[in-house]
Design a protein around this motif. Structure first.
Motif, PDB file in Angstrom:
ATOM      1  N   GLY A 302      34.029  31.336   3.782  1.00  0.00           N
ATOM      2  CA  GLY A 302      33.227  30.849   2.673  1.00  0.00           C
ATOM      3  C   GLY A 302      32.620  31.986   1.863  1.00  0.00           C
ATOM      4  N   THR A 303      31.984  31.632   0.756  1.00  0.00           N
ATOM      5  CA  THR A 303      31.350  32.625  -0.110  1.00  0.00           C
ATOM      6  C   THR A 303      29.982  32.115  -0.546  1.00  0.00           C
ATOM      7  OG1 THR A 303      32.175  31.745  -2.230  1.00  0.00           O
ATOM      8  CG2 THR A 303      33.614  33.282  -1.033  1.00  0.00           C
ATOM      9  N   VAL A 304      29.165  33.057  -0.983  1.00  0.00           N
ATOM     10  CA  VAL A 304      27.858  32.698  -1.523  1.00  0.00           C
ATOM     11  C   VAL A 304      28.016  31.853  -2.778  1.00  0.00           C
ATOM     12  CG1 VAL A 304      25.806  33.633  -2.665  1.00  0.00           C
ATOM     13  CG2 VAL A 304      26.627  34.669  -0.531  1.00  0.00           C
ATOM     14  N   ASP A 305      29.006  32.187  -3.620  1.00  0.00           N
ATOM     15  CA  ASP A 305      29.131  31.444  -4.875  1.00  0.00           C
ATOM     16  C   ASP A 305      29.577  30.004  -4.654  1.00  0.00           C
ATOM     17  OD1 ASP A 305      28.789  31.464  -7.701  1.00  0.00           O
ATOM     18  OD2 ASP A 305      30.956  31.412  -7.930  1.00  0.00           O
ATOM     19  N   GLU A 306      30.291  29.736  -3.559  1.00  0.00           N
ATOM     20  CA  GLU A 306      30.616  28.346  -3.251  1.00  0.00           C
ATOM     21  C   GLU A 306      29.337  27.535  -3.059  1.00  0.00           C
ATOM     22  OE1 GLU A 306      34.886  29.128  -0.945  1.00  0.00           O
ATOM     23  OE2 GLU A 306      33.118  28.480   0.174  1.00  0.00           O
ATOM     24  N   ILE A 307      28.343  28.142  -2.440  1.00  0.00           N
ATOM     25  CA  ILE A 307      27.059  27.471  -2.234  1.00  0.00           C
ATOM     26  C   ILE A 307      26.334  27.320  -3.570  1.00  0.00           C
ATOM     27  CG2 ILE A 307      24.818  27.633  -1.087  1.00  0.00           C
ATOM     28  CD1 ILE A 307      26.243  29.246   1.122  1.00  0.00           C
TER      29      ILE A 307
END
Length: 505
Positions: A302-307
């Motif tokens: 996952g990534t921070v930008d997905e959040i």
């Protein structure tokens, strides 16, 4: 001004009229009178990367690239130590601000020289009445040492009468986060973990890795007296945190040296982001920068930008430091707009903007993109530096020519009028050599320039092209304004407003 509090709306209206988007004078060119910041400096020392000691002390960035970044392991130790002290389990800071309030955001502050102190007068003027400030990345250059906070943090902001929070940048991690944790979290040093040599990347890294500096506690205590007022007091629970402002949450993450976050921090970020209230992310590394996309990986997937992009998270903006200028990308996500902002102009010297290509990343149109300094001013600035140091007068491009050249190259309308700008073969070649136009090679103006070439020039001379953000919540609106600091007296008296955006909450 009422009871010592500046009317920022009126200041912004005046700031629009004196910005770099209106005139060369607003950009700080032809500065006739140096600002009062010069009197605030404790000495005339200039920060330099050319000192071999500075380069050696900064070796951890290179080592982390060659042999792996240990930031995640060390961060977990810091977080575990803080939990043992009994801090809030969600690293939540509650700040009473009322229904309407404002705060400051500034990034990459701590060089301790003219370019940092040039920001202070405007920051104090427009920061009057703000509830707090946040430093987004690289509080202290070059290695985040706790012994360098006196002239690079406590002294410049001694007259800012509110708390200052921070998220660490890569340079703060060169000290193993020891200085940052001591100053912002009131944490004591971690116990040294000694391991025998291992023939492995980690073992080789350990042989050369810079260890945290032992902190001179007496000197630190003396420095802390500069910001000892009860209204200035702030103790963070950890290097990452959530600041609860009632209707709005500010979420700060620690991206370490390489620009990613560990699994534990990722789980924490998902948990605090589940709160349905509007949020702003504060990060040490920007997600959108220079027409590139860096979503910030999370260990384990996952990534921070997905959040950030998840509608349920309700993020309205993401602000990151690390790059020493201002950029704004309004990215449309599922029918709404998230403002991705670079705010790294708080003190370290300027990174070029004229090398940013025509913007199309994330579906953002060039006309929607904003940056400071303007590309043309950046091109002119670097042409002046190189023409002086290389004794090549033909390299110099005037600010007017710079704007005309960059608008022709990018294909947009000049941000300010350029009547009579003469574009000749000489100026086109100069622009190519300086990286403003496509060419197989050009003089270094990016990170190589920052680290190895920049201090060959006099960086204590305006214009500095520094900036900081003033963020306000009024009614159901959030407003983010970028104000400039050139180092010239007129821009101290009337800080130029270079950009603003209003966001519904």
């Amino acid at each position: 001004m009422v009871d010592g509090v500046v009317d920022v709306g009126a200041a912004a209206a005046r700031g629009k009229q004196v910005s770099s988007r209106v005139s060369e004078e607003g950009a700080g060119w032809n500065c006739q009178e140096i600002g009062t910041f010069a009197a605030l400096r404790p000495n005339t020392n200039s920060f330099t990367w050319l000192n071999p000691k500075t380069l050696w002390r900064s070796r951890n960035e290179i080592l982390s690239g060659l042999f792996g970044d240990p930031s995640a392991q060390v961060r977990r130790r810091w977080v575990a130590a803080q939990r043992e002290r009994g801090v809030d389990p969600d690293f939540r800071i509650t700040h009473e601000v009322g229904e309407e309030y404002s705060f400051l955001v500034l990034g990459d502050t701590g060089e301790g020289d003219a370019s940092q102190y040039a920001v202070v007068p405007g920051l104090l003027k427009l920061g009057s009445g703000t509830s707090f400030a946040v430093v987004a990345s690289d509080v202290i250059y070059p290695t985040g040492s706790g012994n360098e906070y006196c002239d690079k943090f406590f002294r410049p902001y001694k007259d800012y009468r509110a708390p200052i929070y921070a998220v660490p940048g890569n340079h703060d991690w060169y000290d193993g986060l020891g200085g940052f944790m001591r100053v912002f979290c009131d944490a004591r040093p971690l116990k040294v973990e000694r391991q025998g040599f291992r023939l492995s990347p980690g073992g080789l890294r350990g042989l050369l890795w810079k260890k945290p500096d032992p902190i001179d506690e007496a000197a630190l205590a003396e420095a802390q007296k500069m910001r000892h007022g009860p209204e200035q007091r702030a103790v963070q629970p950890a290097p990452y945190w959530v600041l609860d402002l009632g209707r709005l949450l500010l979420v700060g993450i620690d991206t370490g040296i390489r620009g990613d976050i560990d699994r534990e921090q990722g789980e924490w970020l998902r948990r605090v982001s589940a709160d349905p209230r509007p949020k702003i992310l504060i990060t040490g590394k920007p997600i959108y920068v220079r027409n590139d996309y860096h979503p910030c990986a999370i260990e384990g997937g996952g990534t921070v930008d997905e959040i950030v992009r998840d509608p349920a998270s309700n993020y309205v903006a993401a602000i990151g430091g690390d790059v020493h200028n201002y950029q704004r990308f309004p990215v449309r996500v599922d029918g709404r707009t998230i403002q991705y902002i670079v705010s790294g102009g708080g003190g370290a010297f300027m990174h070029a903007t004229h090398t940013i290509p025509r913007v199309d990343v994330g579906g953002v149109h060039e006309d929607e993109f904003k940056c400071y300094p303007l590309r043309g001013d950046s091109l002119s600035f670097y042409s002046l530096l190189y023409s002086r140091r290389l004794r090549m007068r033909w390299l110099y491009i005037t600010p007017e020519q710079g704007l005309a050249l960059m608008s022709r190259q990018i294909g947009n309308r000049p941000p300010r009028p350029t009547p009579g700008a003469a574009i000749t073969a000489r100026t086109r070649w100069a622009a190519r050599i300086l990286g403003g136009w496509p060419m197989p090679f050009h003089l270094p103006v990016g990170r190589v320039f920052h680290r190895y070439i920049s201090e060959l020039s006099d960086w204590d001379t305006p214009p500095f092209f520094k900036s900081f953000l003033h963020v306000s919540v009024t009614g159901d609106r959030l407003k983010i304004r970028c104000f400039a600091a050139t180092g010239c007296l007129p821009q101290e008296i009337e800080p130029p407003l270079e950009d603003e955006v209003e966001i519904p909450l």
